[in-house]
Design an enzyme around this catalytic site. Structure first.
Site, PDB file in Angstrom:
ATOM      1  N   CYS A   1       0.167   4.657  76.777  1.00 13.90           N
ATOM      2  CA  CYS A   1      -0.002   5.399  76.133  1.00 13.90           C
ATOM      3  C   CYS A   1       0.963   6.393  75.728  1.00 13.90           C
ATOM      4  O   CYS A   1       1.694   6.736  76.286  1.00 13.90           O
ATOM      5  CB  CYS A   1      -0.779   6.646  76.946  1.00 13.90           C
ATOM      6  SG  CYS A   1      -1.331   8.447  75.517  1.00 13.90           S
TER       7      CYS A   1
ATOM      8  N   ASP B   1       3.466  -2.629  33.186  1.00 11.08           N
ATOM      9  CA  ASP B   1       3.421  -1.582  31.940  1.00 11.08           C
ATOM     10  C   ASP B   1       5.041  -1.499  31.790  1.00 11.08           C
ATOM     11  O   ASP B   1       4.972  -1.846  30.228  1.00 11.08           O
ATOM     12  CB  ASP B   1       2.652  -0.542  32.376  1.00 11.08           C
ATOM     13  CG  ASP B   1       0.907  -1.482  32.656  1.00 11.08           C
ATOM     14  OD1 ASP B   1       1.391  -3.115  31.906  1.00 11.08           O
ATOM     15  OD2 ASP B   1      -0.053  -0.675  32.562  1.00 11.08           O
TER      16      ASP B   1
ATOM     17  N   SER C   1      -6.455  -9.661  24.061  1.00  9.96           N
ATOM     18  CA  SER C   1      -5.872  -9.032  25.227  1.00  9.96           C
ATOM     19  C   SER C   1      -6.741  -7.838  24.221  1.00  9.96           C
ATOM     20  O   SER C   1      -7.171  -7.762  23.526  1.00  9.96           O
ATOM     21  CB  SER C   1      -5.377  -9.232  25.836  1.00  9.96           C
ATOM     22  OG  SER C   1      -4.707  -8.105  27.024  1.00  9.96           O
TER      23      SER C   1
ATOM     24  N   CYS D   1       1.028  10.578  77.331  1.00 17.03           N
ATOM     25  CA  CYS D   1       1.017  10.738  78.814  1.00 17.03           C
ATOM     26  C   CYS D   1       1.447   9.128  79.299  1.00 17.03           C
ATOM     27  O   CYS D   1       1.115   9.410  80.213  1.00 17.03           O
ATOM     28  CB  CYS D   1      -0.244  11.178  79.225  1.00 17.03           C
ATOM     29  SG  CYS D   1      -1.939   9.456  79.523  1.00 17.03           S
TER      30      CYS D   1
ATOM     31  N   LYS E   1     -12.980  -0.476  32.004  1.00 15.00           N
ATOM     32  CA  LYS E   1     -11.719  -1.518  32.105  1.00 15.00           C
ATOM     33  C   LYS E   1     -12.069  -2.174  33.038  1.00 15.00           C
ATOM     34  O   LYS E   1     -11.554  -1.624  34.245  1.00 15.00           O
ATOM     35  CB  LYS E   1     -10.488  -1.082  31.345  1.00 15.00           C
ATOM     36  CG  LYS E   1      -9.919  -2.317  31.705  1.00 15.00           C
ATOM     37  CD  LYS E   1      -7.841  -1.993  30.921  1.00 15.00           C
ATOM     38  CE  LYS E   1      -7.222  -2.696  30.698  1.00 15.00           C
ATOM     39  NZ  LYS E   1      -7.433  -4.447  31.161  1.00 15.00           N
TER      40      LYS E   1
ATOM     41  N   LYS F   1      -5.292   3.201  29.759  1.00 12.05           N
ATOM     42  CA  LYS F   1      -5.268   2.572  30.963  1.00 12.05           C
ATOM     43  C   LYS F   1      -5.080   3.820  32.035  1.00 12.05           C
ATOM     44  O   LYS F   1      -3.967   5.302  31.771  1.00 12.05           O
ATOM     45  CB  LYS F   1      -3.080   1.895  30.897  1.00 12.05           C
ATOM     46  CG  LYS F   1      -3.577   1.081  30.243  1.00 12.05           C
ATOM     47  CD  LYS F   1      -4.290  -0.273  31.140  1.00 12.05           C
ATOM     48  CE  LYS F   1      -2.957  -0.355  32.611  1.00 12.05           C
ATOM     49  NZ  LYS F   1      -3.539  -1.687  32.925  1.00 12.05           N
TER      50      LYS F   1
HETATM   51  S1  IVH Z   1     -12.938  -6.035  25.620  1.00 10.67           S
HETATM   52  C1  IVH Z   1     -11.409  -8.730  21.626  1.00 10.67           C
HETATM   53  N1  IVH Z   1     -14.143  -4.610  27.086  1.00 10.67           N
HETATM   54  O1  IVH Z   1      -9.165  -6.506  29.813  1.00 10.67           O
HETATM   55  C2  IVH Z   1     -12.241  -7.597  23.327  1.00 10.67           C
HETATM   56  N2  IVH Z   1     -12.291  -6.310  27.963  1.00 10.67           N
HETATM   57  O2  IVH Z   1      -5.999  -5.952  28.914  1.00 10.67           O
HETATM   58  C3  IVH Z   1     -10.723  -7.586  24.537  1.00 10.67           C
HETATM   59  N3  IVH Z   1     -11.996  -6.077  30.502  1.00 10.67           N
HETATM   60  O3  IVH Z   1      -8.403  -9.276  28.532  1.00 10.67           O
HETATM   61  C4  IVH Z   1     -11.384  -7.432  25.306  1.00 10.67           C
HETATM   62  N4  IVH Z   1     -12.669  -4.772  30.923  1.00 10.67           N
HETATM   63  O4  IVH Z   1      -9.600  -9.153  30.547  1.00 10.67           O
HETATM   64  C5  IVH Z   1     -13.008  -5.099  27.247  1.00 10.67           C
HETATM   65  N5  IVH Z   1     -14.909  -3.596  28.915  1.00 10.67           N
HETATM   66  C6  IVH Z   1     -14.209  -4.232  28.515  1.00 10.67           C
HETATM   67  C7  IVH Z   1     -13.501  -4.140  29.186  1.00 10.67           C
HETATM   68  C8  IVH Z   1     -12.441  -5.789  28.693  1.00 10.67           C
HETATM   69  C9  IVH Z   1     -12.018  -5.225  30.686  1.00 10.67           C
HETATM   70  C10 IVH Z   1     -10.308  -7.095  31.129  1.00 10.67           C
HETATM   71  C11 IVH Z   1     -10.140  -8.066  29.784  1.00 10.67           C
HETATM   72  C12 IVH Z   1      -8.835  -8.355  28.833  1.00 10.67           C
HETATM   73  C13 IVH Z   1      -8.581  -7.084  29.529  1.00 10.67           C
HETATM   74  C14 IVH Z   1      -7.221  -6.604  28.952  1.00 10.67           C
END
Ligand code: IVH
Length: 710
Positions: free
Chosen positions: A426, A43, A86, A429, A119, A332
């Protein structure tokens, strides 16, 4: 975060190197999952690249990962009906506030409501159902087309072969290895001579693509979105449901998730981190904190919390960019896995003679804490993981969990790595090592560590012998007066006066403290033995269950397993330990220690409980009809008011004296949480489960009649 001006200082060469490194890491991350970078580093690298490109827009390289799904690293040949996007990231509450303000500016109105959900740290997949039957599973790929991985469908739990209704729908969600599945997968893999997965995400990535493995690894799917299969035209994102799921396109996201669960898809709804609809951003921020606090207790890994505009109209009007929707963002969380170097392995001998390996690491910051040491479990585990000195390794640390080394990055080896040497005698000891169990042990057992055993036994939550700390214990052991805890009870005044720095007063004080300790209740004496697999809580349960040391000693594994929290394996260990401790127990009994008898909770054999000896303090057995009768109580945070001085063990003893059942972790069975200052994840979990929460002061009132005297 890398500030803008730092990134602007990069030379074009640095920038090009950063792009190459990021593309390489993304390719590994999205294909076999074996990234050479930790998530935080990736990141940070992306942020540096983006900042440089903002400062030098003309110099952006075509293969730069910015603005691309999966960093542009992967492709596929099955087109997605609607792009699989994403998410943009924010890294703090302030950044989230700014992001939400931007969204509301764009909409020209406040967002109606938010949906906050975990997430999940796995891989995005699309599962296509026709007439309610699963017929194709596809990876995200580059977001426009993915790879057909239908061969893996039957290893994925949570993706039923048939939905509850004959609908045409594409479920979208994350496939991952739960913590349990990860542990199991690595057992199975190593049993087949394969290298263990470095972390759950890596394992999920490898497993989804694997074909023809001689063993099976199960994964779990969690749905977080759905699209209609036929009616994608005119829609630019995977938002809401439509007529294909039998509902109109105006379904809010939270309602869609409920609908997907009703169709039989697995969602995060059943977990403590379940999606929650929040009316305001403040509420959403609070829910983020809650989910973050629950993180280490969740059955799967999360790398953040997703905040989505809940209403279909808000999502539609906000629209999406080429990489990510504008109506959702990922807050994040710091990574729990980090890559660092294994510098050395130390072998430490514990209180019970266990010889435990400990990894010395190149210091690495994980979630704000610098980690220099990590556990390696046991020699067999080192062998199973194939670790070598000098390896780059994944280290895992979550919440209060002791950091552990998970696996080496085998592809990163340079050839300079060296094998890890196992001790032949050991390290403390020099005696022989008993290698018959997974955990190696000095052949002298706990006698190898007499000082540590004595100090532990004299500790506050065991025999509580004031004035018997480390220095004094060393003196007693080195003088030969004491070889184990039983010897303490036959020390004479003359013997003690003969020691250096022992005057009349210290001698009398120590003898008085030992005398007081002679009549400690059974749970304390049992705990003082340091039986493997039993701590304070288990000692209290065992003491309350059996009522006397004689009954405990008479118990076989089956009888012991009747105690709450003791499984067959632990019962076996305890029986073996007690056999090992028999001479010590005989000597303690001869000195009147641990001979008190109380009415046991369980029926025990007739001859058990026939101990004799001086009157002992009352056992902390549950009191029928006490103020906490029927309550399952957990204590967390630091105590205040009349309870300030009580250790956690003393609090638990208090709970039991007042008729309740004390436990250390919050679960559905918990009925009361005593939350002191700085109560963390346990409080969040109790709130989540709707468990009654009281302050230490309120609790003190509740149990006033049972508070310790003096
Ligand atoms: S929503 C258009 N919801 O995170 C909606 N994604 O870093 C896009 N991910 O590609 C995705 N948990 O693989 C969504 N509760 C969640 C998620 C989630 C994990 C992943 C997913 C996405 C990635 C993006």
């Amino acid at each position: 975060m890398m500030p803008m001006n730092d990134a602007a200082l990069l030379t074009p060469g640095d920038y090009a190197d950063a792009v190459t490194a990021a593309v390489r890491a993304a390719a590994a991350y999205y294909t076999d999952g074996a990234t050479p970078l930790g998530d935080d580093e990736y990141d940070a690298l992306l942020r540096t690249i983006a900042a440089y490109e903002e400062a030098h827009p003309d110099e952006a390289l075509p293969d730069s990962p910015t603005g691309k799904v999966a960093g542009g690293a992967v492709e596929g040949d099955v087109p997605h009906s609607v792009p699989m996007l994403s998410l943009d990231n924010v890294f703090s509450a302030e950044e989230l506030t700014d992001w939400a303000a931007g969204l509301e500016r764009r909409l020209g109105r406040p967002v109606a409501a938010w949906c906050v959900e975990p997430k999940l740290d796995g891989l995005a997949v699309a599962a296509r159902y026709r007439a309610g039957r699963l017929h194709q599973l596809i990876t995200r790929g580059d977001g426009l087309a993915g790879e057909d991985i239908s061969h893996a469908a039957d290893t994925v739990l949570g993706l039923p072969a048939a939905l509850a209704e004959p609908v045409d729908v594409e479920l979208r969600g994350e496939v991952l290895l739960t913590r349990e599945q990860f542990e199991h997968a690595n057992e199975v893999r190593t049993a087949h001579g394969a290298v263990p997965f470095a972390n759950p995400r890596n394992g999920a990535a490898g497993t989804l693509r694997a074909k023809d493995r001689p063993y099976r690894v199960e994964l779990t799917f969690f749905a977080y979105a759905a699209v209609g299969l036929e009616s994608a035209a005119g829609r630019d994102t995977a938002v809401g449901a439509d007529t294909a799921v039998g509902l109109d396109g105006d379904l809010a996201h939270s309602a869609l998730l409920e609908r997907l669960a009703a169709l039989g898809a697995n969602t995060a709804a059943a977990t403590a981190a379940h999606p929650r609809r929040c009316a305001t951003l403040e509420e959403a921020q609070q829910r983020i904190e809650e989910i973050a606090a629950l993180r280490s207790d969740l059955p799967f890994g999360i790398d953040g919390v997703v905040v989505k505009a809940d209403a279909a109209a808000d999502q539609r009007d906000a629209g999406s960019g080429s990489r990510a929707p504008r109506w959702a963002v990922a807050r994040k969380l710091a990574a729990e896995h980090k890559v660092t170097r294994l510098l050395d392995v130390e072998w430490n001998v514990g209180r019970t003679g266990i010889i435990a390996p400990r990894a010395v690491l190149e210091p690495v910051v994980i979630d704000g804490v610098t980690v220099t040491y990590a556990t390696l479990h046991n020699p067999a585990d080192i062998t199973r993981r194939g670790l070598m000195l000098g390896d780059r390794v994944f280290v895992y640390r979550a919440g209060d969990v002791i950091p552990r080394v998970e696996a080496p990055l085998v592809d990163e080896r340079t050839g300079d790595e060296r094998p890890i040497a196992f001790p032949e005698s050991c390290p403390r000891c020099g005696d022989a090592i008993d290698t018959t169990e997974q955990r190696w042990r000095c052949a002298r057992g706990r006698n190898c560590q007499a000082v540590a055993s004595v100090v532990y036994a004299a500790g506050r939550d065991q025999l509580d012998i004031e004035g018997l700390g480390g220095t004094r214990a060393v003196q007693l052991v080195e003088s030969g007066l004491v070889t184990d805890v039983a010897d303490l009870f036959s020390l004479t005044r003359e013997q003690l006066l003969g020691l250096e720095r022992m005057g009349d007063t210290s001698t009398d004080n120590l003898l008085a403290a030992i005398e007081t300790a002679r009549s400690r209740p059974l749970n304390r004496v049992f705990c003082a033995l340091g039986v493997r697999g039993t701590g304070r809580t288990m000692s209290r349960r065992i003491a309350a269950h059996f009522g006397s040391m004689a009954a405990i000693r008479a118990a076989d594994a089956e009888t012991l397993a009747a105690v709450d929290g003791i499984g067959a394996e632990k019962a076996r260990v305890i029986v073996a330990e007690l056999a090992d401790l028999a001479p010590l127990l005989d000597r303690l009994a001869a000195r009147g220690v641990g001979t008190a008898v109380t009415a046991p909770q369980a029926r025990v054999t007739a001859d058990a409980g026939a101990g004799e000896g001086p009157e002992a303090e009352a056992e902390a057995a549950p009191v029928a009809g006490g103020p906490l009768a029927g309550e399952a109580v957990v204590v967390t945070g630091s105590m205040t008011g009349p309870l300030t001085a009580l250790s956690r063990n003393e609090m638990n003893e208090l709970v039991e004296r007042a008729g309740g059942k004390a436990s250390s972790s919050v679960s559905k069975r918990t009925t009361l949480l005593v939350a002191g200052e700085k109560a963390g994840s346990k409080r969040a979990k109790a709130e989540e489960l709707g468990i009654r929460i009281v302050t230490p002061d309120e609790f003190a009132v509740l149990v006033a009649d049972h508070l310790p005297q003096g």
